[in-house]
Design an enzyme around this catalytic site. Sequence first.
Site, PDB file in Angstrom:
ATOM      1  N   HIS A 257     -29.245  33.303  42.581  1.00  0.00           N
ATOM      2  CA  HIS A 257     -28.960  34.353  41.581  1.00  0.00           C
ATOM      3  C   HIS A 257     -29.746  34.121  40.287  1.00  0.00           C
ATOM      4  CE1 HIS A 257     -25.483  36.229  43.700  1.00  0.00           C
ATOM      5  NE2 HIS A 257     -25.394  35.031  44.241  1.00  0.00           N
TER       6      HIS A 257
ATOM      7  N   ASN B 269     -20.008  39.877  44.607  1.00  0.00           N
ATOM      8  CA  ASN B 269     -21.272  40.505  44.998  1.00  0.00           C
ATOM      9  C   ASN B 269     -21.052  42.004  45.173  1.00  0.00           C
ATOM     10  OD1 ASN B 269     -22.910  38.207  45.092  1.00  0.00           O
ATOM     11  ND2 ASN B 269     -22.431  37.782  47.231  1.00  0.00           N
TER      12      ASN B 269
ATOM     13  N   TYR C  28     -19.453  25.872  40.687  1.00  0.00           N
ATOM     14  CA  TYR C  28     -19.989  26.625  39.547  1.00  0.00           C
ATOM     15  C   TYR C  28     -19.986  25.807  38.254  1.00  0.00           C
ATOM     16  CZ  TYR C  28     -20.548  30.591  42.533  1.00  0.00           C
ATOM     17  OH  TYR C  28     -20.985  31.397  43.533  1.00  0.00           O
TER      18      TYR C  28
HETATM   19 FE1  HDD Z   1     -22.472  31.657  44.354  1.00  0.00          FE
HETATM   20  C1  HDD Z   1     -24.208  31.737  41.449  1.00  0.00           C
HETATM   21  C2  HDD Z   1     -21.678  34.979  44.021  1.00  0.00           C
HETATM   22  C3  HDD Z   1     -20.863  31.612  47.424  1.00  0.00           C
HETATM   23  C4  HDD Z   1     -22.765  28.319  44.468  1.00  0.00           C
HETATM   24  N1  HDD Z   1     -22.887  33.084  43.015  1.00  0.00           N
HETATM   25  C5  HDD Z   1     -23.602  32.919  41.860  1.00  0.00           C
HETATM   26  C6  HDD Z   1     -23.638  34.146  41.125  1.00  0.00           C
HETATM   27  C7  HDD Z   1     -22.923  35.058  41.852  1.00  0.00           C
HETATM   28  C8  HDD Z   1     -22.442  34.385  43.038  1.00  0.00           C
HETATM   29  C9  HDD Z   1     -22.655  36.508  41.485  1.00  0.00           C
HETATM   30  C10 HDD Z   1     -24.364  34.384  39.829  1.00  0.00           C
HETATM   31  C11 HDD Z   1     -23.460  34.246  38.644  1.00  0.00           C
HETATM   32  C12 HDD Z   1     -24.228  34.625  37.415  1.00  0.00           C
HETATM   33  O1  HDD Z   1     -24.569  35.812  37.279  1.00  0.00           O
HETATM   34  O2  HDD Z   1     -24.515  33.750  36.606  1.00  0.00           O
HETATM   35  N2  HDD Z   1     -21.544  33.044  45.549  1.00  0.00           N
HETATM   36  C13 HDD Z   1     -21.251  34.326  45.173  1.00  0.00           C
HETATM   37  C14 HDD Z   1     -20.397  34.923  46.185  1.00  0.00           C
HETATM   38  C15 HDD Z   1     -20.177  33.978  47.145  1.00  0.00           C
HETATM   39  C16 HDD Z   1     -20.883  32.786  46.731  1.00  0.00           C
HETATM   40  C17 HDD Z   1     -19.837  36.330  46.111  1.00  0.00           C
HETATM   41  C18 HDD Z   1     -19.351  34.044  48.409  1.00  0.00           C
HETATM   42  C19 HDD Z   1     -18.430  34.926  48.635  1.00  0.00           C
HETATM   43  N3  HDD Z   1     -21.951  30.234  45.723  1.00  0.00           N
HETATM   44  C20 HDD Z   1     -21.239  30.407  46.893  1.00  0.00           C
HETATM   45  C21 HDD Z   1     -20.923  29.126  47.464  1.00  0.00           C
HETATM   46  C22 HDD Z   1     -21.458  28.176  46.623  1.00  0.00           C
HETATM   47  C23 HDD Z   1     -22.099  28.896  45.540  1.00  0.00           C
HETATM   48  C24 HDD Z   1     -20.147  28.882  48.743  1.00  0.00           C
HETATM   49  C25 HDD Z   1     -21.419  26.683  46.715  1.00  0.00           C
HETATM   50  C26 HDD Z   1     -20.480  25.992  47.291  1.00  0.00           C
HETATM   51  N4  HDD Z   1     -23.432  30.286  43.221  1.00  0.00           N
HETATM   52  C27 HDD Z   1     -23.365  28.938  43.428  1.00  0.00           C
HETATM   53  C28 HDD Z   1     -23.997  28.136  42.319  1.00  0.00           C
HETATM   54  C29 HDD Z   1     -24.488  29.252  41.346  1.00  0.00           C
HETATM   55  C30 HDD Z   1     -24.041  30.529  42.047  1.00  0.00           C
HETATM   56  C31 HDD Z   1     -24.977  27.129  42.778  1.00  0.00           C
HETATM   57  C32 HDD Z   1     -25.944  29.164  40.970  1.00  0.00           C
HETATM   58  C33 HDD Z   1     -25.967  28.971  39.488  1.00  0.00           C
HETATM   59  C34 HDD Z   1     -24.635  29.267  39.042  1.00  0.00           C
HETATM   60  O3  HDD Z   1     -23.793  29.200  40.104  1.00  0.00           O
HETATM   61  O4  HDD Z   1     -24.298  29.530  37.918  1.00  0.00           O
HETATM   62  O5  HDD Z   1     -23.089  27.291  41.710  1.00  0.00           O
END
Ligand code: HDD
Length: 488
Positions: A57, A130, A340
């Site tokens: 993202h 999402n 997160y």
């Molecule tokens: Fe995630 C970012 C949505 C599963 C780990 N995720 C991130 C963002 C969104 C989502 C909208 C951007 C937030 C922003 O605008 O700053 N992610 C989802 C959805 C998931 C999902 C809807 C499943 C239903 N994500 C998911 C899992 C993991 C992560 C299972 C890890 C175990 N996601 C992350 C992250 C991020 C992220 C690595 C990247 C940077 C951040 O968080 O801020 O932690």
Amino acid sequence: MSNKNNKHLTTSSGAPVGDNQHSLTAGSRGPTLIQDVNLLEKLAHFNRERIPERVVHAKGAGAHGYFEVTNDVSKYTKANFLNEVGKKTPMFIRFSTVAGELGSADTVRDPRGFAVKFYTEVGNYDLVGNNTPIFFIRDAIKFPDFIHTQKRDPRTHLKDPNMVWDFWSLSPESLHQVTYLHGDRGLPATLRHMNGYGSHTFKWVNEKGEVFWVKYHFISEQGVKALDDPVANKLAGENPDYHTEDLFNAIEEGNYPAWRLYVQIMPYEDAKTYKWDPFDVTKVWSKDDYPRIEVGRMVLNRNPENYFAEVEQAAFSPGHFVPGIEASPDKMLQGRLFAYSDAHRYRVGANHEQLPINRPISGTNNYQRDGYMRADDNGGGSVNYEPNSYDGPKESEEARINPFEVTGQADSVNYDSEDHYTQAGDLYRLMSDDEKDRLINAVVGHMKPVKKDEIKLRQIKHFYKADPEYGRRVAEGLGLEVPEEQEV
Ligand code: HDD
């Protein structure tokens, strides 16, 4: 000489700068003197302008707005920001693509992030969802592997459909979301023309301590519209920031985008017997079983003043709950509760919650102290341990988690259901003939470069199981035969 009126240029320590156009040199030809501290500071700060981009993202656009309650849902939750019709709560949203880097094109086929931060009177509530109600996998332990397939090949540094379809074909729980993604919803016309979903099931608790399972749906008042692949590809070259620009301009022109928030509510006991595991994020709940109930309206009416400060530094977490809203046992959600804030500590710093965009309007009061870039008064001289006899901040009875029972043996196990086909097939059958054509085109186009037939055939079997027509059409498009055992 105050720097507040913005008239005088200063160093970051506030001293006035005498010359910002010429380095301090020995004579007109130099060399440059190390004594030019303004030059040193300027170059050094510039070198540190970038923080790590989000690992997923990374490319996003944000906006401020408000959320207004339009329907009384207090019999389901005691969440303070939802407790009165007409109540308004300031919020911030960040939309994003998933796989691309910070400078990548907006108009690519990808899920879109829909991350909302509500600045409530009792702390920030983040709904980090999402534009799809489901996800590719249902256990957080698979997330890093899954994302590796969406990013770049370690050798070629290219996006690689081989690894994408290898992973998906070996993870059939992805089929529902793969179908969603290659349909029209995978390529929204603008960020304003898509719905948002909380994706997971969450727990709502009311004043009486009664518990409900809940799913969130933000429905766009602009309607849902998609781009055609050729238009999207053209835009990706001509204006890679097309979605970002559209959102900014709409708000700037006073054409404020809005969404209605609905919830599906499942009584606590139903979760034990519902035909789908309600905590499996690859599945939806039927709207016939659990109709949508309106909650409120979200309006985006203010652009960020500064992209880095407000959008890049925004730190959302599915673990940011407020009293009345709690986690469910969804295994993806459980992993995200850790991931997160951990990402933010690494990317932005241990004190990221103190930045203006993340700071709760309700204030914070705790015994955490110190750390890099502590930007407030660090608790001043107040007591920094608990228990204490000095009137330090106390726990709130109403914030106690609603106790819940857990049973079973600790083990690494799968969800009960291996039926990844019924809901994916239902989604296929729901599509109009035109959308089916576009879906098949998108899938075939994406799968064509896959080198191994073994991968393609394995994936075709999944499509076939969802709906024989779906499997047959993909196979035909790829010039392959449907595997014999599927010809029922
Ligand atoms: Fe995630 C970012 C949505 C599963 C780990 N995720 C991130 C963002 C969104 C989502 C909208 C951007 C937030 C922003 O605008 O700053 N992610 C989802 C959805 C998931 C999902 C809807 C499943 C239903 N994500 C998911 C899992 C993991 C992560 C299972 C890890 C175990 N996601 C992350 C992250 C991020 C992220 C690595 C990247 C940077 C951040 O968080 O801020 O932690």
